[in-house]
Scaffold this motif. Structure first.
Motif, short mmCIF file in Angstrom:
data_model
loop_
_atom_site.label_atom_id
_atom_site.label_comp_id
_atom_site.label_asym_id
_atom_site.label_seq_id
_atom_site.Cartn_x
_atom_site.Cartn_y
_atom_site.Cartn_z
N ILE A 81 35.12 36.89 62.10
CA ILE A 81 34.19 37.92 62.59
C ILE A 81 34.97 39.10 63.15
N ARG A 82 34.54 40.30 62.78
CA ARG A 82 35.18 41.53 63.25
C ARG A 82 34.20 42.47 63.95
N THR A 83 32.92 42.13 63.98
CA THR A 83 31.93 42.99 64.63
C THR A 83 31.98 42.79 66.15
N GLU A 84 31.38 43.72 66.87
CA GLU A 84 31.40 43.67 68.33
C GLU A 84 30.68 42.45 68.89
N LEU A 85 29.55 42.10 68.27
CA LEU A 85 28.73 40.99 68.72
C LEU A 85 28.57 39.96 67.61
N ASN A 86 28.25 38.75 68.00
CA ASN A 86 27.95 37.71 67.02
C ASN A 86 26.88 36.79 67.59
N VAL A 87 26.11 36.18 66.68
CA VAL A 87 25.10 35.21 67.07
C VAL A 87 25.05 34.13 66.01
N CYS A 88 24.93 32.88 66.44
CA CYS A 88 24.82 31.77 65.49
C CYS A 88 23.36 31.45 65.24
N ILE A 89 22.97 31.45 63.98
CA ILE A 89 21.65 31.00 63.56
C ILE A 89 21.87 29.81 62.63
N ASP A 90 21.45 28.64 63.06
CA ASP A 90 21.68 27.43 62.28
C ASP A 90 20.97 27.50 60.93
N SER A 91 21.44 26.69 60.01
CA SER A 91 20.95 26.76 58.63
C SER A 91 19.54 26.21 58.48
N ASP A 92 19.00 25.55 59.49
CA ASP A 92 17.61 25.12 59.45
C ASP A 92 16.72 25.94 60.37
N ASP A 93 17.27 27.05 60.89
CA ASP A 93 16.52 27.96 61.75
C ASP A 93 16.40 29.32 61.08
N TYR A 94 15.63 30.22 61.69
CA TYR A 94 15.50 31.56 61.14
C TYR A 94 15.13 32.55 62.24
#
Length: 295
Positions: A81-94
């Motif tokens: 990741i190179r962006t300022e922010l990150n967020v994890c969204i699981d593969s069974d979520d949306y």
């Protein structure tokens, strides 16, 4: 350079991944990219994501790695990741359609180097209700652990984190053969130093899978990964933004995990030796209960 990376560690979730993808395509703000970390899937995840890439609707990066558990997927993500922010969204979520817009706008309006990132709400995908309810009205910032130790909010929540801070504590080092090491270990380190901006809005719809590695079968996880859980409890006992009652709980769980792991160096490694000695009997009782439930 985009502001946000949405990253998705996935293992044999081709049957749910399309829903995650479609929700990202519907985002009202396009200031993001999607990073898919394939943790050694044996289904058609690779072909599915390659099809998404060919559609060229959103920027997608795909990484394949050998299966190692959820925390290794986070490690791979933070390495890329190179962006300022990150967020994890699981593969069974949306994500709801405006989630990226809420994250980016909140950070631009209120974010600074004083904060670790943003914490928002998770909603049940079936009832569309916030898990654990909403945050208290008027709460603008909070340390992560305070949400749970001070009972400010007891449900799952979604964190959009500063990448520079997460990269300082990554990679998370686990133990051979133990895959159930929760990546919240990295989050706790960062969020003990910096508070989070509170966003009382839905950032993710969550669907709990019966075979989800981190949300189900907790007793089996305790049995399968005792050294990982012991390491987590050692960290928790050292956190500044902790309560005495929670330290006692952590000490009991620490003793239990060390007994299950047959770790003879348990007392020397403990950061709170007196508290750990106090926790020996309840920790032994907990280990017996875990062994009974986890077998």
């Amino acid at each position: 350079m985009r502001t946000l990376t949405v990253f998705t560690p996935t293992y044999n979730r081709a049957h749910t991944l399309a829903r995650t993808y479609q929700s990202l395509c519907r985002q009202t703000c396009k200031d993001f990219e999607w990073l898919v970390v394939d943790d050694g899937s044996t289904d058609n995840t690779r072909e599915l994501v390659q099809g998404f890439i060919r559609e060229n609707r959103i920027p997608i990066h795909y990484i394949y790695k050998e299966n190692g558990g959820l925390y290794t997927g986070y490690n791979a993500a933070y390495a890329h990741i190179r962006t300022e922010l990150n967020v994890c969204i699981d593969s069974d979520d949306y994500m709801p359609d405006n989630a990226v817009e809420l994250i980016v706008r909140t950070w631009r309006e209120r974010g600074s180097e004083k904060y670790a990132g943003i914490i928002g709400l998770d909603y049940y995908s079936d009832s569309h209700q916030p898990i654990g309810g909403k945050f208290p009205d008027g709460l603008e910032t909070c340390y992560y652990l305070d949400f749970y130790t001070k009972r400010i909010h007891r449900g799952d929540a979604k964190q959009a984190m500063r990448t520079d801070l997460m990269r300082k504590v990554a990679p998370q080092t686990g133990f051979p053969g133990e895959k159930n090491f929760n990546p919240v270990y990295m989050l706790l380190q960062v969020c003990d130093e910096y508070p989070l901006l509170v966003l009382n809005e839905n950032l993710c719809f969550v669907e709990y899978q019966e075979n989800g590695s981190m949300s189900r079968n907790i007793f089996r996880q305790y049995m399968d990964s005792p050294r990982s859980f012991a390491k987590m409890r050692r960290l928790e006992m050292k956190l500044k933004h902790n309560t005495f009652a929670n330290k006692v709980r952590c000490a009991i769980h620490y003793v239990s995990s060390c007994i299950i792991a047959q770790d003879k160096d348990w007392l020397r490694q403990s950061p709170c030796k007196a508290l750990t000695l106090f926790a020996v009997l309840p920790g032994w009782l907990l280990s017996c209960y875990i062994k009974h439930k986890g077998c």
